[in-house]
Design an enzyme around this catalytic site. Sequence first.
Site, PDB file in Angstrom:
ATOM      1  N   ASN A  97       0.900  -1.055  -0.109  1.00 20.72           N
ATOM      2  CA  ASN A  97      -0.012  -0.021  -0.065  1.00 20.72           C
ATOM      3  C   ASN A  97       0.978   1.253  -0.178  1.00 20.72           C
ATOM      4  O   ASN A  97       1.982   1.174   0.497  1.00 20.72           O
ATOM      5  CB  ASN A  97      -0.903   0.153   1.054  1.00 20.72           C
ATOM      6  CG  ASN A  97      -0.197  -0.204   2.554  1.00 20.72           C
ATOM      7  OD1 ASN A  97       0.621   0.917   2.797  1.00 20.72           O
ATOM      8  ND2 ASN A  97      -0.521  -0.989   3.411  1.00 20.72           N
ATOM      9  N   ASP A 143       1.404  -8.873   1.638  1.00 22.73           N
ATOM     10  CA  ASP A 143       2.401  -7.973   2.182  1.00 22.73           C
ATOM     11  C   ASP A 143       2.612  -8.389   3.583  1.00 22.73           C
ATOM     12  O   ASP A 143       3.935  -8.388   3.719  1.00 22.73           O
ATOM     13  CB  ASP A 143       1.407  -6.583   2.158  1.00 22.73           C
ATOM     14  CG  ASP A 143       2.196  -5.384   2.397  1.00 22.73           C
ATOM     15  OD1 ASP A 143       3.533  -5.569   2.571  1.00 22.73           O
ATOM     16  OD2 ASP A 143       1.745  -4.229   2.783  1.00 22.73           O
ATOM     17  N   GLY A 200      -7.241  -9.156  -3.644  1.00 21.95           N
ATOM     18  CA  GLY A 200      -7.366  -9.627  -2.321  1.00 21.95           C
ATOM     19  C   GLY A 200      -8.246  -8.471  -1.535  1.00 21.95           C
ATOM     20  O   GLY A 200      -9.348  -8.083  -1.792  1.00 21.95           O
TER      21      GLY A 200
HETATM   22  N1  AR6 Z   1       1.587 -15.725  -1.778  1.00 24.37           N
HETATM   23  C1  AR6 Z   1       1.162 -15.330  -2.872  1.00 24.37           C
HETATM   24  N2  AR6 Z   1      -0.117 -14.805  -3.070  1.00 24.37           N
HETATM   25  C2  AR6 Z   1      -1.059 -14.374  -1.824  1.00 24.37           C
HETATM   26  C3  AR6 Z   1      -0.288 -14.690  -0.289  1.00 24.37           C
HETATM   27  C4  AR6 Z   1       0.945 -15.510  -0.486  1.00 24.37           C
HETATM   28  N3  AR6 Z   1       1.511 -15.786   0.785  1.00 24.37           N
HETATM   29  N4  AR6 Z   1      -1.093 -14.344   0.314  1.00 24.37           N
HETATM   30  C5  AR6 Z   1      -2.312 -13.631  -0.097  1.00 24.37           C
HETATM   31  N5  AR6 Z   1      -2.013 -13.755  -1.425  1.00 24.37           N
HETATM   32  P1  AR6 Z   1      -3.555  -9.103  -0.961  1.00 24.37           P
HETATM   33  P2  AR6 Z   1      -4.263  -6.258  -2.459  1.00 24.37           P
HETATM   34  C6  AR6 Z   1      -2.768 -13.281  -2.464  1.00 24.37           C
HETATM   35  O1  AR6 Z   1      -5.007  -8.658  -0.229  1.00 24.37           O
HETATM   36  O2  AR6 Z   1      -5.770  -6.855  -2.766  1.00 24.37           O
HETATM   37  C7  AR6 Z   1      -2.448  -5.121   1.980  1.00 24.37           C
HETATM   38  O3  AR6 Z   1      -2.842  -5.116   3.430  1.00 24.37           O
HETATM   39  C8  AR6 Z   1      -4.403 -13.166  -2.285  1.00 24.37           C
HETATM   40  O4  AR6 Z   1      -4.969 -14.111  -2.516  1.00 24.37           O
HETATM   41  O5  AR6 Z   1      -2.504  -9.409  -0.341  1.00 24.37           O
HETATM   42  O6  AR6 Z   1      -3.332  -5.843  -3.455  1.00 24.37           O
HETATM   43  C9  AR6 Z   1      -1.487  -4.218   1.642  1.00 24.37           C
HETATM   44  O7  AR6 Z   1      -0.837  -3.554   2.618  1.00 24.37           O
HETATM   45  C10 AR6 Z   1      -4.540 -12.030  -3.443  1.00 24.37           C
HETATM   46  O8  AR6 Z   1      -4.913 -13.054  -4.769  1.00 24.37           O
HETATM   47  O9  AR6 Z   1      -3.211  -7.325  -1.746  1.00 24.37           O
HETATM   48  C11 AR6 Z   1      -2.459  -3.317   1.052  1.00 24.37           C
HETATM   49  O10 AR6 Z   1      -3.080  -2.439   2.002  1.00 24.37           O
HETATM   50  C12 AR6 Z   1      -3.280 -11.449  -3.769  1.00 24.37           C
HETATM   51  O11 AR6 Z   1      -2.579 -11.910  -3.198  1.00 24.37           O
HETATM   52  C13 AR6 Z   1      -3.718  -4.323   0.724  1.00 24.37           C
HETATM   53  O12 AR6 Z   1      -3.452  -5.392   1.241  1.00 24.37           O
HETATM   54  C14 AR6 Z   1      -3.411  -9.946  -3.413  1.00 24.37           C
HETATM   55  O13 AR6 Z   1      -4.275  -9.665  -2.401  1.00 24.37           O
HETATM   56  C15 AR6 Z   1      -3.411  -4.507  -0.936  1.00 24.37           C
HETATM   57  O14 AR6 Z   1      -4.457  -5.348  -1.466  1.00 24.37           O
END
Ligand code: AR6
Length: 172
Positions: free
Chosen positions: A24, A34, A123
């Site tokens: 973020n 993250d 996500g």
């Molecule tokens: N390995 C691979 N993919 C993952 C993992 C992992 N260990 N964990 C989750 N995902 P998100 P965003 C996937 O929510 O939507 C954070 O708080 C997840 O299933 O991680 O870009 C940041 O600080 C999804 O498909 O990121 C920001 O505030 C993808 O990663 C916010 O979330 C992205 O989900 C960013 O939201």
Amino acid sequence: MHKIKLIQGDITTIAVEAMVNAANSSLLGGGGVDGAIHRAGGPEILDECRKIKNRQGGCKTGDAVITQAGHLPADYVIHAVGPFWSGGNNHECELLRKTYQSCFDLISQYGIKSVSFPNISTGIYKFPKELAAQIALDVIKKSLAEHPEIQQVNICCFEPESYQIYLSMVSR
Ligand code: AR6
């Protein structure tokens, strides 16, 4: 297409030159991928993120910054800030495209040959998964064509649903 590899699992366990983080604008960590990257990578990554934040005030949506990778099986982490989905009329598609492009700008600048991407914005930021996959694949294919020196791009899907979406797209 042969340079693109679909993977289902945890991005932090896959050895690669650069791992992309869905960060973020604060660059100070969060949940989802993250949280997983900072947990597995250790405090050195956050220290470097904090320095970048102090220097340039964070990272705008669509932009990306690069740090070391701490204990992760990688040399670099590219922290990319994707857009939050708020209905689709707020330049979300354009911004997600820009986010992937910003990653490739750094990949090219640092001479990186292998990289893993999570499904940025799909996500906590609620971007529709299929649309996000179309945008990601399009930018990845174009960037590979422009930069033949890049050897491998992993698309790392945490959820089976995302993996299936990509699988159906690449086999079309
Ligand atoms: N390995 C691979 N993919 C993952 C993992 C992992 N260990 N964990 C989750 N995902 P998100 P965003 C996937 O929510 O939507 C954070 O708080 C997840 O299933 O991680 O870009 C940041 O600080 C999804 O498909 O990121 C920001 O505030 C993808 O990663 C916010 O979330 C992205 O989900 C960013 O939201």
